[in-house]
Design a protein around this motif. Structure first.
Motif, short mmCIF file in Angstrom:
data_model
loop_
_atom_site.label_atom_id
_atom_site.label_comp_id
_atom_site.label_asym_id
_atom_site.label_seq_id
_atom_site.Cartn_x
_atom_site.Cartn_y
_atom_site.Cartn_z
N GLY A 178 42.35 46.96 33.44
CA GLY A 178 42.25 48.40 33.58
C GLY A 178 41.01 48.96 32.93
N PHE A 179 40.65 48.44 31.74
CA PHE A 179 39.47 48.92 31.03
C PHE A 179 38.20 48.65 31.83
CE2 PHE A 179 35.89 47.89 28.25
CZ PHE A 179 35.72 49.11 27.61
N VAL A 180 38.08 47.42 32.35
CA VAL A 180 36.88 47.07 33.11
C VAL A 180 36.79 47.90 34.38
CG1 VAL A 180 35.72 45.22 34.38
CG2 VAL A 180 36.78 44.74 32.17
N SER A 181 37.94 48.08 35.06
CA SER A 181 37.94 48.86 36.30
C SER A 181 37.54 50.30 36.04
CB SER A 181 39.34 48.81 36.94
OG SER A 181 39.68 47.50 37.29
N ASN A 182 38.08 50.93 35.00
CA ASN A 182 37.75 52.31 34.69
C ASN A 182 36.31 52.47 34.24
OD1 ASN A 182 40.30 53.27 35.31
ND2 ASN A 182 41.08 52.91 33.24
N SER A 183 35.78 51.47 33.58
CA SER A 183 34.43 51.55 33.05
C SER A 183 33.38 51.50 34.15
CB SER A 183 34.17 50.41 32.06
OG SER A 183 35.07 50.50 30.97
N PHE A 184 33.65 50.75 35.22
CA PHE A 184 32.64 50.54 36.24
C PHE A 184 33.04 51.11 37.60
CE2 PHE A 184 31.98 47.12 33.18
CZ PHE A 184 30.61 47.17 32.99
N ALA A 185 34.11 51.90 37.63
CA ALA A 185 34.66 52.34 38.92
C ALA A 185 33.62 53.06 39.76
CB ALA A 185 35.85 53.26 38.67
N GLN A 186 33.52 52.65 41.03
CA GLN A 186 32.68 53.28 42.02
C GLN A 186 33.50 53.43 43.29
OE1 GLN A 186 28.99 51.21 42.58
NE2 GLN A 186 28.70 50.83 40.40
N GLU A 187 32.95 54.16 44.26
CA GLU A 187 33.69 54.37 45.50
C GLU A 187 33.94 53.06 46.23
OE1 GLU A 187 31.81 57.21 47.93
OE2 GLU A 187 32.14 58.89 46.57
N SER A 188 33.08 52.06 46.04
CA SER A 188 33.16 50.83 46.81
C SER A 188 33.91 49.71 46.09
CB SER A 188 31.75 50.34 47.16
OG SER A 188 30.98 50.19 45.99
N TRP A 189 34.47 49.97 44.90
CA TRP A 189 35.18 48.89 44.22
C TRP A 189 36.50 48.62 44.94
CZ3 TRP A 189 39.91 49.52 41.68
CH2 TRP A 189 40.31 50.84 41.45
N SER A 190 37.03 47.41 44.76
CA SER A 190 38.23 47.01 45.49
C SER A 190 39.10 46.11 44.63
CB SER A 190 37.84 46.27 46.78
OG SER A 190 37.11 45.10 46.49
N PHE A 191 40.39 46.09 44.99
CA PHE A 191 41.35 45.17 44.38
C PHE A 191 41.63 44.03 45.36
CE2 PHE A 191 43.02 48.60 41.45
CZ PHE A 191 42.66 47.93 40.29
N GLY A 192 42.23 42.98 44.83
CA GLY A 192 42.61 41.87 45.69
C GLY A 192 43.71 41.03 45.07
N VAL A 193 44.29 40.18 45.90
CA VAL A 193 45.28 39.19 45.46
C VAL A 193 44.83 37.83 45.92
CG1 VAL A 193 47.22 40.80 45.43
CG2 VAL A 193 46.67 39.59 47.54
N LYS A 194 45.21 36.80 45.18
CA LYS A 194 44.77 35.45 45.53
C LYS A 194 45.78 34.43 45.05
CE LYS A 194 41.74 33.46 42.87
NZ LYS A 194 40.53 33.06 42.11
N GLY A 195 45.70 33.25 45.63
CA GLY A 195 46.55 32.14 45.21
C GLY A 195 45.99 30.85 45.75
N GLY A 196 46.40 29.74 45.13
CA GLY A 196 45.87 28.47 45.60
C GLY A 196 46.42 27.30 44.81
#
Length: 201
Positions: free
Chosen positions: A14-32
């Motif tokens: 949350g800290f990193v996301s709020n610090s660098f948030a821009q209109e083009s940032w995105s979330f994702g899910v992954k597994g492997g």
């Protein structure tokens, strides 16, 4: 301990996301899948444990073709070692797993070398959440829980490649290595190859 680790990981994301948030940032899910072992003279070439990883990520663009990608992953690691029970009188599997599971929090620099194809590298902060020996890894049961044999925290590094489609689906391969020792006073280090798929939205 596990709740504290999860809270720290989520807070960091949350800290990193709020610090660098821009209109083009995105979330994702992954597994492997993980192919993990322990390297160093402390062990004599233990076999790989095949397990899994799963988690979430955020991609934060900071410059042309450059993003920062923090992740929070559950990573099942460890290694296999051969059973000494050759006659199988104790009804155990052909191998025994030393299971070391971590919450990994890698913070990666992501450089796009061409459309969709990126190179990723950066530090990884890893918190041990499970440590046990499983003498029957293909069945239920067989778990022997251990305490304080392995360090609770590890600083490592990760590097890999990813290819992302315009739809948001991606495939990636990565190698992670623990810079700190697994056991006190040893030269044993976690070594993990990871392959997986995911989706960014």
């Amino acid at each position: 301990m596990k709740k504290t680790v999860l809270l720290v990981a989520v807070a960091l994301m949350g800290f990193v996301s709020n610090s660098f948030a821009q209109e083009s940032w995105s979330f994702g899910v992954k597994g492997g899948v993980n192919f993990s072992t322990v390297t160093g003279d402390y062990f004599k070439d233990p076999s790989h444990r095949t397990a899994f990883n799963i988690g979430v990520l955020a991609e934060i663009p900071v410059a042309n073709r450059l993003s920062i990608q923090p992740e929070v992953l559950y990573s099942a690691q460890g290694y296999d070692f051969a059973s000494i029970d050759e006659d199988n009188i104790f009804d155990i599997d052909d191998n025994i797993e030393y299971q070391l599971d971590y919450i990994q929090v890698p913070v990666l620099a992501k450089v796009y070398v061409t459309d969709g194809l990126s190179v990723q590298a950066g530090p990884s902060f890893n918190f041990k959440v499970n440590e046990e020996i499983d003498y029957s890894p293909t069945e239920n049961g067989g778990d022997i829980e251990l305490e304080d044999q392995v360090k609770d925290f590890e600083i490592g590094g990760a590097a890999g490649l990813e290819y992302k489609l315009n739809s948001g689906f991606f495939i990636q391969g990565r190698y992670t290595y623990g810079f700190t020792e697994v056991f006190d006073g040893s030269d044993a280090h976690n070594s993990v190859w990871q392959a997986g798929i995911g989706y960014q939205f």
